[in-house]
Design a protein around this motif. Structure first.
Motif, mmCIF file in Angstrom:
data_model
loop_
_atom_site.group_PDB
_atom_site.id
_atom_site.type_symbol
_atom_site.label_atom_id
_atom_site.label_comp_id
_atom_site.label_asym_id
_atom_site.label_seq_id
_atom_site.Cartn_x
_atom_site.Cartn_y
_atom_site.Cartn_z
ATOM 1 N N LEU A 274 -7.665 -38.622 -10.210
ATOM 2 C CA LEU A 274 -6.868 -39.156 -11.313
ATOM 3 C C LEU A 274 -7.728 -39.982 -12.263
ATOM 4 O O LEU A 274 -7.560 -39.923 -13.489
ATOM 5 N N ALA A 275 -8.650 -40.792 -11.725
ATOM 6 C CA ALA A 275 -9.543 -41.567 -12.582
ATOM 7 C C ALA A 275 -10.413 -40.645 -13.427
ATOM 8 O O ALA A 275 -10.671 -40.915 -14.614
ATOM 9 N N THR A 276 -10.843 -39.521 -12.843
ATOM 10 C CA THR A 276 -11.655 -38.551 -13.582
ATOM 11 C C THR A 276 -10.840 -37.890 -14.691
ATOM 12 O O THR A 276 -11.323 -37.720 -15.817
ATOM 13 N N ILE A 277 -9.600 -37.531 -14.384
ATOM 14 C CA ILE A 277 -8.736 -36.911 -15.401
ATOM 15 C C ILE A 277 -8.461 -37.892 -16.540
ATOM 16 O O ILE A 277 -8.437 -37.517 -17.713
ATOM 17 N N ASP A 278 -8.267 -39.147 -16.195
ATOM 18 C CA ASP A 278 -8.054 -40.171 -17.221
ATOM 19 C C ASP A 278 -9.268 -40.262 -18.145
ATOM 20 O O ASP A 278 -9.130 -40.351 -19.374
ATOM 21 N N ARG A 279 -10.463 -40.216 -17.578
ATOM 22 C CA ARG A 279 -11.675 -40.252 -18.404
ATOM 23 C C ARG A 279 -11.767 -39.015 -19.293
ATOM 24 O O ARG A 279 -12.089 -39.112 -20.491
ATOM 25 N N LEU A 280 -11.464 -37.830 -18.725
ATOM 26 C CA LEU A 280 -11.502 -36.601 -19.510
ATOM 27 C C LEU A 280 -10.507 -36.644 -20.659
ATOM 28 O O LEU A 280 -10.798 -36.187 -21.778
ATOM 29 N N ARG A 282 -9.425 -39.257 -22.262
ATOM 30 C CA ARG A 282 -9.901 -40.157 -23.324
ATOM 31 C C ARG A 282 -11.032 -39.519 -24.130
ATOM 32 O O ARG A 282 -11.153 -39.767 -25.327
ATOM 33 N N GLU A 283 -11.814 -38.671 -23.464
ATOM 34 C CA GLU A 283 -12.902 -38.000 -24.182
ATOM 35 C C GLU A 283 -12.384 -36.844 -25.034
ATOM 36 O O GLU A 283 -12.836 -36.635 -26.159
ATOM 37 N N GLN A 284 -11.457 -36.076 -24.484
ATOM 38 C CA GLN A 284 -10.855 -34.940 -25.188
ATOM 39 C C GLN A 284 -9.450 -34.758 -24.626
ATOM 40 O O GLN A 284 -9.289 -34.311 -23.494
ATOM 41 N N PRO A 285 -8.416 -35.102 -25.391
ATOM 42 C CA PRO A 285 -7.048 -35.150 -24.856
ATOM 43 C C PRO A 285 -6.626 -33.846 -24.174
ATOM 44 O O PRO A 285 -6.939 -32.751 -24.651
ATOM 45 N N ILE A 286 -5.919 -34.003 -23.062
ATOM 46 C CA ILE A 286 -5.338 -32.850 -22.381
ATOM 47 C C ILE A 286 -3.890 -32.698 -22.833
ATOM 48 O O ILE A 286 -3.267 -33.653 -23.301
ATOM 49 N N ASP A 287 -3.361 -31.497 -22.684
ATOM 50 C CA ASP A 287 -1.987 -31.220 -23.110
ATOM 51 C C ASP A 287 -1.016 -31.208 -21.945
ATOM 52 O O ASP A 287 0.139 -31.618 -22.091
ATOM 53 N N VAL A 288 -1.466 -30.721 -20.801
ATOM 54 C CA VAL A 288 -0.596 -30.611 -19.632
ATOM 55 C C VAL A 288 -1.407 -30.953 -18.389
ATOM 56 O O VAL A 288 -2.552 -30.501 -18.236
ATOM 57 N N LEU A 289 -0.817 -31.756 -17.517
ATOM 58 C CA LEU A 289 -1.353 -31.973 -16.168
ATOM 59 C C LEU A 289 -0.378 -31.298 -15.209
ATOM 60 O O LEU A 289 0.727 -31.783 -14.979
ATOM 61 N N LEU A 290 -0.781 -30.154 -14.685
ATOM 62 C CA LEU A 290 0.084 -29.324 -13.841
ATOM 63 C C LEU A 290 -0.295 -29.501 -12.377
ATOM 64 O O LEU A 290 -1.452 -29.331 -11.997
#
Length: 584
Positions: A274-280, A282-290
């Motif tokens: 989750l911490a890694t996804i949060d960093r990603l 902030r660097e390039q927004p994600i649209d969906v976390l499935l």
């Protein structure tokens, strides 16, 4: 000094139900030694015995009613009263007959889902497994396709021949007509019902197995994806983080059921993910976390609470999270004892469903919508549906009342599929399907089934958005990957019983939808007749605390006409913990 036995490292008890640490024969031996045979007998009676009696008795009862009506018609042939009586009798028979037909239909399809279709799938996968063991490992993709096709056709033929033989054996003892006097002999009626049911189901299986085998033989076989699509300059790209099988445990040092001490303890690996996804993000927004199922390890309240606690520091991720249940969220009866089973009347399975639904309603309830059963179009948000059943849910979690449980079955059925509509007519939407078969027994918890109602709803929703692309998410794998399985249990113990049927239906939306699933804990990206299929690796399972794992961020374009393009994904590595804490 490190203790001789460090409780944080676990022990033999943590491997009690682990398929990674113990063989299936060993687990089966433990099961037979510990299983409650009285509960098993009651469960089989309710799940199989009663449906068999209903299917077998229906034609027998209809014939008795018809004979009674004709006898009345013969005796009462004059005057105004007798015709009126016949009209009333006809109405009662019509009303009761419709109810009897619906009851027989429900129980017939229940048996089909519980035993018939899985039986054919078992025969097909056993043959395919044996053939692939015999053929050379380096055989071409075309040769593998042919072996899969012939195995399906042969399985259909063998099941058909066995069913015909079974029908012939039961036919002399079947009876399709009777009188009211026959109902006085209950043992005779029960035997008639059993043999009638055997004949009906055997004839159905004989025809259906040939149809299934032929369809599976003629359908396109799964293949590895040759190449990813090329990005269109300036086009919008949707980024979807795909997690699956995170198997949250409710204890700080708890081990997972399947992996035991072979896997990580606690939830530290998920915290790093989750911490890694949060960093990603902030660097390039994600649209969906499935999250495509098996959110928890056993569907316990403490595990769902831990899931919510893990997400609490990341509200911006929760706004884009969508999740579905897996077999571990719904079908695990006892973490430590695979021999334990729930009776069909037990409130425990319904409680596991409500825990999952309540969590999903809290996280995504205002964003995902359900499909109206009557119109087959998008209905209200999930949160609104849950609110409608609030009083029943609150009453049930305290009382476990059977009557309330029956009413809540409508809630569970109505909730799937859930739909996250595209933000624009030509955007990307997500359809969330429940692929879990009902199981009351931990040892058979992993089987899956996609209902016909959900399949029709999926087709209708996609048709309502002709310019949108879709991610279609379910937990179970729909096809066996074009590679030899390590063991037969991987193919038959975790199968989606009607997976090939579901794929054939979804071929109608090939090019407009990407099917994304988990369940097998491994990554695979391939196609089946033009339908893109993506399997997610588990960032948690199959790795000790010190091992590295990974997950993917998938990139999509939605092109004119709702054509969806899968671009090259980003692999995100999760390093393991290099050292365990040591007490001074």
């Amino acid at each position: 000094m490190r203790p001789i036995v460090d409780p944080r490292d676990g022990d033999l008890e943590d491997d009690a139900s682990s398929t990674k640490s113990r063989t299936l024969i060993s687990l089966a031996g433990s099961l037979l030694a510990e299983i409650s045979f009285p509960k098993l007998l009651v469960a089989w009676t309710l799940l199989i015995g009663l449906p068999v009696l209903v299917v077998g008795l229906a034609p027998f009862l209809v014939s008795i009613w018809l004979q009674s009506v004709s006898a009345q018609a013969f005796v009462l042939y004059t005057g105004f009263g007798p015709p009126l009586i016949l009209i009333v009798l006809g109405f009662v028979g019509w009303w009761g007959g419709r109810r009897l037909w619906r009851l027989m239909e429900t129980n017939f399809w229940s048996l089909n889902a519980l035993a018939v279709q899985p039986g054919y799938a078992l025969a097909r996968e056993v043959l395919r497994h044996l053939v692939e063991r015999i053929l050379p490992s380096g055989m071409s993709q075309n040769a593998r396709d042919r072996s899969r096709s012939w195995s399906a056709a042969l399985a259909g033929l063998l099941v058909c021949l066995f069913s015909i033989w079974l029908a012939r054996q039961a036919w002399p003892y079947a009876r399709w007509t009777g009188t009211l006097a026959d109902l006085h002999f209950s043992s005779h009626v029960i035997m008639v019902a059993i043999f009638n049911s055997i004949v009906v189901l055997s004839i159905y299986v004989a025809i259906a197995a040939l149809a299934w085998g032929t369809a599976d033989a003629l359908m396109p076989q799964p293949r590895d994806l040759d190449a990813f699509a090329t990005r269109t300059p300036g086009a919008r790209v949707w980024r979807v983080v795909h997690l699956s099988d995170i198997h949250i445990v409710g204890e700080r040092y708890g081990f997972r059921i399947e992996s035991g001490r072979v896997g990580p303890s606690g939830n530290a690996r998920l915290q790093r993910a989750l911490a890694t996804i949060d960093r990603l993000d902030r660097e390039q927004p994600i649209d969906v976390l499935l999250v495509s199922g098996d959110v928890t390890d056993a569907g316990r309240s403490s595990e769902w609470a831990e899931f919510l606690d893990q997400l609490e520091p990341y509200p911006q991720l929760v706004e884009r999270l969508v999740a579905i249940p897996g077999n571990h969220d719904l079908n695990i009866v006892d973490r430590a004892n695979p021999a334990r089973l729930d009776l069909p009347t037990s409130p425990n399975r319904r409680l596991r469903q409500l825990r999952a639904l309540s969590t999903f309603a809290r996280l995504q309830g205002d964003r995902v919508r359900i499909v109206d059963a009557e119109t087959q179009h998008l209905g209200p948000p999930l949160a609104e549906l849950m609110e409608k059943y609030r009083s029943d849910i609150e009453h049930f979690v305290d009382s476990g009342a059977v009557g309330v449980s029956i009413r809540l079955e409508n809630l569970w059925t109505a909730a799937y599929p859930m739909v996250l509509p595209p933000s624009t007519p030509d955007g990307l939407g997500v359809i969330l399907v429940n692929s879990n078969a009902e199981s009351h027994f931990s040892f058979t918890n992993a089987l899956g089934l996609v209902s016909r109602d959900q399949t029709r709803a999926v087709e209708s929703v996609i048709a309502d958005f002709p310019d949108a692309g879709w991610v279609l998410s379910l937990h179970h794998h729909v096809v066996e990957y074009p590679r030899a399985a390590k063991s037969l249990s991987e193919r038959v113990g975790t199968a989606l019983a009607n997976g090939t049927w579901f794929v054939r239906r979804m071929l109608g939306v090939a090019g407009r939808a990407v099917m994304m699933h988990g369940h097998r804990h491994v990554d695979w990206i391939g196609t089946c007749g033009g339908l893109l299929i993506v399997s997610a690796p588990s960032p948690v399972m199959n790795a000790r605390d010190s091992d590295d794992t990974y997950f993917y961020v998938h990139n999509f374009e939605v092109r004119p006409g709702g054509r969806i393009a899968l671009l090259k994904p980003d692999r995100i590595d999760l390093p393991g913990e290099r050292a365990s804490p040591v007490l001074p």
